[in-house]
Enzyme design. Sequence first.
Site, PDB file in Angstrom:
ATOM      1  N   ASN A   7       0.873  -1.183   0.000  1.00  0.00           N
ATOM      2  CA  ASN A   7       0.000   0.000   0.000  1.00  0.00           C
ATOM      3  C   ASN A   7       0.906   1.227   0.000  1.00  0.00           C
ATOM      4  OD1 ASN A   7      -1.773   2.079   0.521  1.00  0.00           O
ATOM      5  ND2 ASN A   7      -2.307   1.401   2.593  1.00  0.00           N
ATOM      6  N   LYS A   9       0.111   4.287  -0.140  1.00  0.00           N
ATOM      7  CA  LYS A   9      -0.478   5.465   0.513  1.00  0.00           C
ATOM      8  C   LYS A   9      -0.253   6.703  -0.375  1.00  0.00           C
ATOM      9  CE  LYS A   9       0.050   3.083   4.863  1.00  0.00           C
ATOM     10  NZ  LYS A   9       0.253   3.127   6.298  1.00  0.00           N
ATOM     11  N   HIS A  93      -9.411   1.190   5.186  1.00  0.00           N
ATOM     12  CA  HIS A  93      -8.096   1.295   5.827  1.00  0.00           C
ATOM     13  C   HIS A  93      -8.222   2.194   7.059  1.00  0.00           C
ATOM     14  CE1 HIS A  93      -3.923   2.353   6.562  1.00  0.00           C
ATOM     15  NE2 HIS A  93      -3.611   1.256   5.887  1.00  0.00           N
ATOM     16  N   GLU A  95      -6.465   4.492   8.179  1.00  0.00           N
ATOM     17  CA  GLU A  95      -6.231   5.925   7.942  1.00  0.00           C
ATOM     18  C   GLU A  95      -7.487   6.585   7.371  1.00  0.00           C
ATOM     19  OE1 GLU A  95      -2.594   5.448   5.719  1.00  0.00           O
ATOM     20  OE2 GLU A  95      -1.638   4.755   7.566  1.00  0.00           O
ATOM     21  N   GLU A 164      -5.067  -5.016  10.489  1.00  0.00           N
ATOM     22  CA  GLU A 164      -4.013  -4.025  10.692  1.00  0.00           C
ATOM     23  C   GLU A 164      -4.245  -3.315  12.016  1.00  0.00           C
ATOM     24  OE1 GLU A 164      -2.107  -2.780   6.683  1.00  0.00           O
ATOM     25  OE2 GLU A 164      -3.773  -1.462   7.085  1.00  0.00           O
ATOM     26  N   GLY A 170       3.076   2.036  10.876  1.00  0.00           N
ATOM     27  CA  GLY A 170       4.073   3.103  10.751  1.00  0.00           C
ATOM     28  C   GLY A 170       4.777   3.432  12.052  1.00  0.00           C
ATOM     29  N   SER A 210       3.890  -2.334  10.192  1.00  0.00           N
ATOM     30  CA  SER A 210       5.343  -2.389  10.370  1.00  0.00           C
ATOM     31  C   SER A 210       5.972  -3.707   9.909  1.00  0.00           C
ATOM     32  CB  SER A 210       5.714  -2.079  11.826  1.00  0.00           C
ATOM     33  OG  SER A 210       5.330  -0.757  12.156  1.00  0.00           O
TER      34      SER A 210
END
Length: 248
Positions: A7, A9, A93, A95, A164, A170, A210
């Site tokens: 991904n 992003k 997702h 985010e 996730e 991250g 990660s």
Amino acid sequence: MAVIAGNWKMHMAPEEACTFFGAFEIDEMMANNEILIFPPAISLLAAYKCEDRDPRVQLGIQNVHWEDRGAFTGEISAVMAASVGASYALVGHSERRQLFGETDEQVALKVAAALRHGLIPVICVGETLEEREAGRVNEVILSQLDLALTSIPDPEARFLIAYEPVWAIGTGKTATPMDAAGAHGTLRNRLEQAIGATTAARTEILYGGSVQPSNATEILAAQDVDGVLIGGASLNPQSFGEITRAAG
Ligand code: 13P
């Protein structure tokens, strides 16, 4: 055989996307895996047309709107994504959920839109650190999954799930293989109850958060982990290649 998904992003403009594919070659050790890249929407067509892209690297869109067209400034529909080479769609997702206020109900509509246009949805679920510390992991990920599944009327439709945990994205903190196996087992059991054993056994559940070349082998070896969804490490063709190789 695993699903190795990157991904990107909001990274990789069209030219950079093609440069990536020029540097990413699939060798024998990687060839058994299903390899997916989710470029930003503006780079999808360039990625699709890039002559350096091995056609075994399939493409997806990071987000879709649930309508096919209309007055939705800034949005992109599943039918548009499909027309520029997307075969998959990331949906929900964290985010999108956290930064853009996407709800479980919207995620369900997006799953339906993806399926309607032949895109394979990758349904993302995961708990925040606060929810984990409150012992609510299963409750959170199952309620996210349950609503998304309401948009999958046909047990033959292919979809994937990505677990996730938000606190692992991250941050350099990865779930332990045992944490991942636990959550993945919970999700698979629910799939079995909701759609049946055949679909549950066949549906790939990816881990994301990660993932790096240094931890990919142990994560991929965990029970019920069928692949990985990689953010940062997918931007570099070498590290993405190493992770793909780790999957054998
Ligand atoms: P990182 O691999 O950068 O933690 O991102 C994970 C992710 O969000 C993939 O969708």
